[in-house]
Design an enzyme around this catalytic site. Structure first.
Site, PDB file in Angstrom:
ATOM      1  N   CYS B  83       0.485  -1.282  -0.142  1.00 47.15           N
ATOM      2  CA  CYS B  83      -0.276  -0.513   0.389  1.00 47.15           C
ATOM      3  C   CYS B  83       1.295   1.366   0.182  1.00 47.15           C
ATOM      4  CB  CYS B  83      -0.666   0.341   1.515  1.00 47.15           C
ATOM      5  SG  CYS B  83      -1.679  -1.867   1.448  1.00 47.15           S
ATOM      6  N   HIS B 332      -9.013   4.659  -0.518  1.00 40.47           N
ATOM      7  CA  HIS B 332      -7.733   4.287  -0.139  1.00 40.47           C
ATOM      8  C   HIS B 332      -7.698   2.924  -1.478  1.00 40.47           C
ATOM      9  CE1 HIS B 332      -4.202   1.863   0.936  1.00 40.47           C
ATOM     10  NE2 HIS B 332      -5.135   1.288   1.402  1.00 40.47           N
TER      11      HIS B 332
END
Lengths: 384, 384
Positions: B83, B332
């Protein structure tokens, strides 16, 4: 921009390492490179890898390898450019050191392709091509290269057997490389009769996959000047792309990205193809060896096979290629391959290539290709 | 080492873009950033992405995006750090420009997570954790964070509801961000009653996935000096790792890599936490917001939730976070998130943040986390 040199190299044998996971392979190469460099730490870790997500269900590879290799805390990242991931990681590490952001960068290329949890390796390798316009048609990666080779035979009038020397040379050299995947020499007869994979590419045109890792520690050249170790500097580094889909290229038989990246690297190093003593090219398929020799200025267009037929590609020839076995016989653990090539060029420039040493090698080039010519990097190394 | 500045920014809305593929999303952000910069080309393209291989069966993303975005031929590569892939690509582009290897670098973070061909997104996201020692036990990524949050509540005596301000602030800010995934403001009542995902993490603790791309064009600062555009320089950039497996950490409630990278970035920029006017942190889960505030020096250990409860995290507060919605409400799209954060900090420093503008913002920090704290990067931007 600081000049950068190679302080240490390391590699694992390429094989079906059923007893070694991704991190264990990477760690082995990292330890070897650090030992060779006489170091215990690095400021940064750059992991070249293509398939860990698909085949080992593992991303975040930078942190994973740093952790396993005793470098916990160290800045780390994964770099991906399909089969050129290794050279792309090398270039990222090089820029990190040359920028001054770090004083050492450990580059490790790693791939684990056997005994994995993911889909078939053939399907995974097809992610190097255009997923929507090539792979979606059912084209595997070898099929794409077969289309290119078929067109080449048609366009320039060569026979399939004319590519035999590429394979024979690679296998002959790999016999002397303890890290190589294959250690059997072959003949033209073997080549002509090998099992067909995707016409006209047969088993001896195609490089074997495998598990393996190779690593290289980069430092600013002035450090090597101080400690008196063998001086191998990186004199040129360049990368270029072409369309990812082969059908989008004006000429599918011209590696535009190889031409562009090699030209740039030659200019940086102040050399021409004639100055390159050893050329570790990307012979994933024998057709790629021919196209690469042409795009990088070693052969006229359509004349790549001639160098092999004239006996110029062996360690004592005019254009020594695949001196440690190449992708064809050293093996092709895809994301690791670019670092293996770089390590092998350094072996040659250090005079550590044993039975396949190129006499007096001073300048070497490694060329790594991702996709069927989509992403191509050239690195030129020079013995100081 | 040349100083580097931001010449252009661009982004796509984060949504379920069923009509847009990976390359189309990336292209849209690239076009927007180039337009904002008044440029048509770049010397290099750095693609931050985590899941293209698994979810879109597509690697070689550098070449793919360059090709699609009209930059065919341009050097291009993919950078992966789970991420934190977006910030890792930003750092790679930064080092390329600061080294002098290129005079412009376009960084694009992109992720396509809905309507994909691969396995379940939850399984794909678990590749950010340790595949052999965490994911193999059946731990999903949210489950790992739930273990951390449960331990935090136990250790420091907070109640779950004490984390509500993180979520409320993020949602309130996202209402004014046209690129955000969610546009509904929420109350403490909503937060307390949200559907449980992995106890104690409920739906309003967790950030939504999505499809999206954000981009940023970097150039040497002297170029901006010449053309008189708003000057936003990158004053600090650092990356660090911790063990990839949470159970291997001495203290699972301390983000060692956040501490190390922020400390380094502060030193480079010559600032302290008190100087940071806006902090785009990685609130993938509300517990991560608390841990991040602590590790980066904005709160004492175990006191992260206090800043929210005291009303200090809004755009006019002492430590404005998630000013454009954060991961929680902006969304996200994992490999793209780090570039969204950087783009949002630049918006703040340019004074282009509209209703959630931090008054007089001059210095901003973006922090991107890969894995449950395994790879963490900090970037500090300064308005000139």
């Amino acid at each position: 921009m600081r000049e950068v040199a190679v302080l240490g190299i390391g590699q694992t044998p390429i094989a079906e390492h059923w007893d070694k996971s991704l991190r264990m392979l990477a760690g082995e190469a990292v330890f070897a490179a650090l030992k060779d460099a006489g170091r215990e730490r690095t400021d940064g870790l750059f992991v070249g890898n293509m398939l860990s997500g698909l085949l080992s269900r593992q991303e975040n590879l930078g942190a994973l390898v740093a952790d396993w290799a005793g470098l916990r805390g160290t800045e780390a990242v994964k770099v991906e450019a399909a089969c050129a991931s290794g050279a792309a990681a090398l270039r990222a590490g090089l820029m990190a050191v040359s920028s001054g952001a770090m004083d050492s960068a450990l580059v490790v290329g790693v791939e684990k392709m056997t005994e994995t949890v993911g889909p078939q390796t053939t399907a995974a390798l097809a992610t190097a091509a255009d997923a929507d316009w090539e792979a979606a048609q059912g084209l595997s990666f070898v099929a794409l290269n077969a289309l290119i080779m078929r067109r080449y035979l048609h366009e320039y009038g060569w026979q399939h057997t004319d590519f035999a020397p590429f394979s024979i040379n690679a296998h002959a050299n790999a016999v002397h490389n303890p890290y190589a995947r294959l250690h059997d020499s072959i003949t033209t007869h073997d080549y002509n009769r090998a099992r067909m994979v995707a016409d006209p590419i047969n088993l001896l045109d195609a490089s074997p996959i495998g598990d393996g890792a190779a690593a290289m520690l980069l430092v600013p050249t002035e450090i090597l000047k101080r400690n008196g170790r063998p001086m191998i500097t990186i004199a040129g580094s360049a990368s270029a792309t072409a369309s990812i889909a082969v059908h989008d290229r004006r000429d599918p038989l011209w590696l535009a990205a190889a031409y562009a990246s090699a030209k740039k690297a030659y200019a940086q190093a102040g050399v021409s193809p004639a100055d390159i003593d050893v050329f570790e090219l990307h012979d994933a398929f024998s057709i790629m060896a021919a196209l690469s020799l042409e795009a990088c200025g070693f052969a006229e267009r359509g004349q790549g096979p001639r160098l092999g037929l004239e006996g110029q590609i062996g360690p004592s020839g005019r254009v020594p290629i695949a001196t440690r076995g190449g992708l064809k016989a050293r093996g092709h653990p895809v994301g690791a391959t670019g670092v293996y090539q770089a390590v092998e060029v350094v072996q040659q420039l250090r005079g550590e290539a044993g039975a396949t040493q190129v006499p007096g090698a001073k300048i070497g080039m490694a060329q790594n290709i991702g996709g069927s010519g989509a992403t191509i990097l050239a690195h030129i190394f020079r013995a100081g």
